[in-house]
Enzyme design. Structure first.
Site, mmCIF file in Angstrom:
data_model
loop_
_atom_site.group_PDB
_atom_site.id
_atom_site.type_symbol
_atom_site.label_atom_id
_atom_site.label_comp_id
_atom_site.label_asym_id
_atom_site.label_seq_id
_atom_site.Cartn_x
_atom_site.Cartn_y
_atom_site.Cartn_z
ATOM 1 N N TRP A 63 0.876 -1.006 0.187
ATOM 2 C CA TRP A 63 0.109 0.127 -0.013
ATOM 3 C C TRP A 63 0.693 1.274 0.033
ATOM 4 C CZ3 TRP A 63 -4.096 -1.394 -1.891
ATOM 5 C CH2 TRP A 63 -4.749 -2.723 -1.558
ATOM 6 N N ASP A 103 -1.844 6.664 6.439
ATOM 7 C CA ASP A 103 -2.839 5.689 5.877
ATOM 8 C C ASP A 103 -2.973 4.878 7.143
ATOM 9 O OD1 ASP A 103 -4.482 3.593 4.887
ATOM 10 O OD2 ASP A 103 -3.003 3.062 3.183
ATOM 11 N N LYS A 146 -12.358 -2.084 6.856
ATOM 12 C CA LYS A 146 -11.484 -2.833 7.590
ATOM 13 C C LYS A 146 -11.871 -2.997 8.859
ATOM 14 C CE LYS A 146 -8.910 -3.282 3.761
ATOM 15 N NZ LYS A 146 -7.549 -2.398 3.499
HETATM 16 C C1 PLP Z 1 -7.092 -2.144 2.199
HETATM 17 C C2 PLP Z 1 -6.219 -0.938 2.332
HETATM 18 C C3 PLP Z 1 -5.755 -0.173 1.279
HETATM 19 C C4 PLP Z 1 -6.844 0.000 0.146
HETATM 20 O O1 PLP Z 1 -7.979 0.414 0.403
HETATM 21 P P1 PLP Z 1 -9.173 0.565 -0.918
HETATM 22 O O2 PLP Z 1 -10.314 1.175 -0.212
HETATM 23 O O3 PLP Z 1 -9.538 -0.722 -1.275
HETATM 24 O O4 PLP Z 1 -8.711 1.467 -1.857
HETATM 25 C C5 PLP Z 1 -4.865 0.665 1.324
HETATM 26 N N1 PLP Z 1 -4.192 0.933 2.400
HETATM 27 C C6 PLP Z 1 -4.242 -0.033 3.469
HETATM 28 C C7 PLP Z 1 -3.441 -0.156 4.685
HETATM 29 C C8 PLP Z 1 -5.291 -0.998 3.345
HETATM 30 O O5 PLP Z 1 -5.450 -2.026 4.403
#
Ligand code: PLP
Length: 361
Positions: free
Chosen positions: A102, A172, A196
């Site tokens: 990511w 993030d 999540k």
């Molecule tokens: C799942 C995830 C993403 C991607 O998320 P989307 O909403 O599918 O774009 C990005 N960063 C992290 C840390 C993730 O766990």
């Protein structure tokens, strides 16, 4: 009805309390004679939902007044572009720590808009640790410093935040949002895809310090300009109405059923300890992450034998433990144990692993 224990990395389990409440209110939301799904986002009923949702998030995360909260679409992945488009506006440079897929994707996106520098990376050991950071490598002129706090695929989490001085820290926290208290004032932007730990899929939550809003470059698409969403209270266009409603229910659950983030943290530490303690003494299974970088949310493990891994995942599925297959870049297994995974689920998984180990000794 029998529900499985779902160890998916996302979309993932939601608290049963939330699902039941949503079911109760599905056909007739609080006497309005309609489902939240059917409501105009401009109605006063919906206005109350989004307002309450933001108020609860501010309360639970203790968000300072000089931060804006945005409820957006496009997933965490859209933020990979939105961040440089809005923030890479002074030196045109930004620092990135590469701790997994990511962060790597975010870095690649930023390279399209300016100079993205890699301050550190753990790619050398399949991202199984958080690299030590050398502050002398931080660019003081950088427009921001970027980290992915919890690395969903590899199961690592920063044990501490880097001190970036006056350079805004952009983070993030998709896979650890609301899992424990966090000091929002340390960040310029804190954002998460909600699927999540915050809601169902479709919602991206962005928490942004006021002074970082309003500097998007001219070519920025309207929908990718934070200022547009701030000025319109996340209602420039139709927001992800139902996902925001589910987020509100998750926040109510966190506040009233769990008792806030301190309690949530204790519960999460307890759950993770059950699994890590088992892995540390097991002769068959072993964790893949260095101890001081371990995540509380995503726990990858392997047997070291691909056939055995496959057998385990298949038998676990039959026994009601689903989505335990690891990411293709790590192999083996991964148990994602977000807020909504009850402690009973982790206990049952550990008992199942003990039994499997005995049978396959
Ligand atoms: C799942 C995830 C993403 C991607 O998320 P989307 O909403 O599918 O774009 C990005 N960063 C992290 C840390 C993730 O766990």
């Amino acid at each position: 009805m029998s529900r499985v224990y779902n160890f998916s990395a996302g979309p993932s389990m939601l608290p049963e309390w939330v699902l039941k409440k949503a079911a109760e209110e599905m056909l007739d939301y609080q006497g309005t004679g309609q489902s939240v799904m059917e409501m105009s986002h401009r109605s006063k009923e919906y206005e109350a939902i989004i307002t309450e949702c933001e108020a609860l998030l501010r309360e639970i995360l203790n968000i300072p007044d000089n931060y804006k909260v945005l409820f957006l679409q496009g997933g965490a992945s859209t933020q990979f572009a939105m961040i440089p488009l809005n923030l890479m506006n002074k030196s045109g440079k930004a620092d990135y720590v590469i701790t997994g897929q990511w962060a790597k994707k975010a870095y690649a996106e930023a390279q399209k808009y300016g100079t993205a520098n890699v301050v550190a990376s753990s790619a050398d050991k399949t991202f199984s640790y958080i690299p030590k950071l050398d502050p002398s490598k931080f660019d003081k002129e950088a427009d921001y410093f970027y980290i992915c706090l919890n690395n969903t695929i590899y199961g690592t989490k920063f044990p501490e935040l880097p001190d970036t001085g006056n350079v805004p820290l952009v983070c993030d926290f998709s896979s650890c949002a609301l899992s424990e208290p966090i000091d929002v004032s340390k960040f310029g932007i804190l954002y998460a895809g909600a699927q999540k730990n915050m809601s169902c899929a479709g919602l991206t939550v962005v928490i942004i310090r006021e002074d970082l809003v309003g500097h998007a470059r001219d070519m920025t698409p309207t929908m990718l300009d934070y200022k547009i969403h701030v000025e319109n209270g996340s209602m420039y266009n139709t927001p992800p109405t139902y996902a925001i409603y589910i987020h509100k229910l998750v926040l109510e659950w966190l506040k009233n059923e769990i008792g806030g983030l301190e309690n949530m943290k204790k519960i999460n530490e307890g759950k993770a300890a059950l699994l890590y303690d088992f892995l540390d003494q097991s002769k068959l299974f072993k964790g893949t992450v260095e101890k001081d970088s371990r995540s509380l949310m995503n726990i990858p493990f392997v047997t070291g034998d691909e056939e055995m891994d496959k057998k385990f995942v298949a038998e676990a599925k039959k026994a009601g433990f689903i989505n335990l297959k690891g990411h293709r870049t790590v192999g083996g297994m991964r148990a994602s144990i977000y807020n909504a995974m009850p402690v009973e689920g982790v206990k049952a998984l550990v008992a199942f692993m003990e039994k499997f180990e005995k049978e396959n000794a």
